[in-house]
Design an enzyme around this catalytic site. Structure first.
Site, mmCIF file in Angstrom:
data_model
loop_
_atom_site.group_PDB
_atom_site.id
_atom_site.type_symbol
_atom_site.label_atom_id
_atom_site.label_comp_id
_atom_site.label_asym_id
_atom_site.label_seq_id
_atom_site.Cartn_x
_atom_site.Cartn_y
_atom_site.Cartn_z
ATOM 1 N NE ARG A 229 29.986 54.336 22.699
ATOM 2 C CZ ARG A 229 29.696 53.520 21.682
ATOM 3 N NH1 ARG A 229 28.627 52.744 21.760
ATOM 4 N NH2 ARG A 229 30.454 53.443 20.616
ATOM 5 C CG HIS A 277 28.697 47.756 24.309
ATOM 6 N ND1 HIS A 277 29.337 48.874 24.785
ATOM 7 C CD2 HIS A 277 28.406 48.033 23.003
ATOM 8 C CE1 HIS A 277 29.437 49.786 23.814
ATOM 9 N NE2 HIS A 277 28.880 49.280 22.727
#
Ligand SMILES: NC(=O)c1ccc[n+]([C@@H]2O[C@H](COP(=O)([O-])OP(=O)(O)OC[C@H]3O[C@@H](n4cnc5c(N)ncnc54)[C@H](OP(=O)(O)O)[C@@H]3O)[C@@H](O)[C@H]2O)c1
Length: 314
Positions: A229, A277
């Protein structure tokens, strides 16, 4: 027994279509459609509006549409229901592809050869270390970290792992917790982060940690690969470490702010690889099927699988 799909930042049309297909016997709806709060038994979500789910008090399970649950846990106002994460072979294999791609690109000096090609320069490195001479350290030994380790080992990298609690992986040195961190980093040339974002992992990829990585490796200095993350990394520390030579390169799929702002220096830094992402996308087909199976199992008296622990945050 309706299912609510609370999705932001992704196109929800394919999700609605797949959920309706795999759960034809019940209503699948979005928060904008007329519905009664009491009819909702299941919520499947990705970055829902914080606070918007609390009123669904008849909810029996909250399903994250991705492997991470930080987007759910950060909402302190959820219905009292178990939170279930995605564990899916398709997603795991996609992630491993991305990790192996980045590790191999650093190991085989992909950037140097791109630059030499652009300059029409035929310059060969005879000093190519073998994979077995390159130490890869994987942070996070869960579903994703475990699979990445298997594939990196198959390529003969010298792999080690780090987790919160001690883990045994055959043929792989493992380290745990704060006490094991320094020894783990000291034998790491390519650091792979597959950690969840929690109160204890936030900002862990910082200057102090980069300073503890091996500087004596065959690649001439350490590299960072982060697909966990964005909140794990301190981007100003990554940039400073790259500029000072403390890091040789970074491959990042996740960022402190997403989408990565157009003025971020990461976009143009020659030693940084940016992907948006998407190292391991959640496939609507497989994930809708996984959630439908979980719902049917629960309704026939079985227990839900892959419930997260709210106390640890993953
Ligand atoms: N970029 C993308 O597209 C993408 C896609 C999917 C997932 N992800 C990210 O990948 C993460 C990992 O997924 P997963 O399925 O592998 O999770 P997982 O199975 O829950 O494994 C998490 C691992 O992290 C370790 N860990 C947690 N907190 C730690 C700490 N404070 N210190 C050291 N280790 C710690 C755990 O240690 P223990 O073994 O001791 O429990 C475990 O080994 C997700 O949470 C998500 O954020 C990203």
């Amino acid at each position: 027994m309706s299912v609510l799909l609370a999705i932001r930042s992704w196109d929800n049309a394919p999700w609605i279509e797949r959920f309706r297909r795999v759960l034809p016997d019940r209503r699948v709806l979005t928060p904008d459609e007329p519905h009664s709060v009491d009819e909702i038994r299941y919520i499947a979500c990705w970055r829902h509006v914080p606070g918007s789910l609390a009123r669904y008090s008849a909810t029996r399970a909250l399903f994250s549409l991705g492997a991470g649950v930080d987007h759910l846990i950060s909402d302190r106002d959820l219905p009292a229901a178990p939170i279930v994460r995605v564990v899916d072979t398709d997603l795991t294999e996609r992630m491993t592809e991305w990790i192996v791609l980045q590790v191999l690109a650093f190991h085989r000096r992909a950037r140097a050869y791109r630059e030499r090609q652009a300059a029409r320069r035929w310059e060969d490195d005879r000093d190519q270390p073998a994979a077995r001479e390159v130490r890869v350290g994987v942070m996070g030994l869960g579903v994703l970290g475990g699979d990445a380790i298997d594939k990196l080992k198959a390529l003969r990298f010298d792999v080690a792992g780090w987790s919160r609690t001690p883990r045994d992986i055959a043929g792989v040195p493992t380290f745990a917790g704060e006490a094991g961190l320094a020894a783990f980093l000291a034998r790491t040339d390519i650091l792979v982060s597959l950690l969840p974002l929690t109160d204890t992992t936030r900002g862990i990829l910082n200057a102090r940690l980069f300073g503890m990585l091996a500087q004596d490796g065959r690649l001439g200095g350490p590299f960072l690969v982060n697909a966990g993350r964005g909140g794990l990394q301190v981007e100003k520390d990554i940039l400073a470490a790259l500029d000072s030579g403390m890091l040789q390169g970074a491959a990042l799929d996740v960022f402190e702010a997403e989408p990565l702002p157009a003025d971020s220096p990461l976009w143009v830094h020659p030693a940084v690889v940016v992907t948006p992402h998407n190292s391991a996308i959640s496939d609507p087909d497989t994930i809708a099927g996984y959630i439908a199976t979980q719902i049917r199992a629960l309704e026939s008296g079985a227990r839900l699988r892959n419930i997260i622990d709210v106390a640890t945050g993953y």
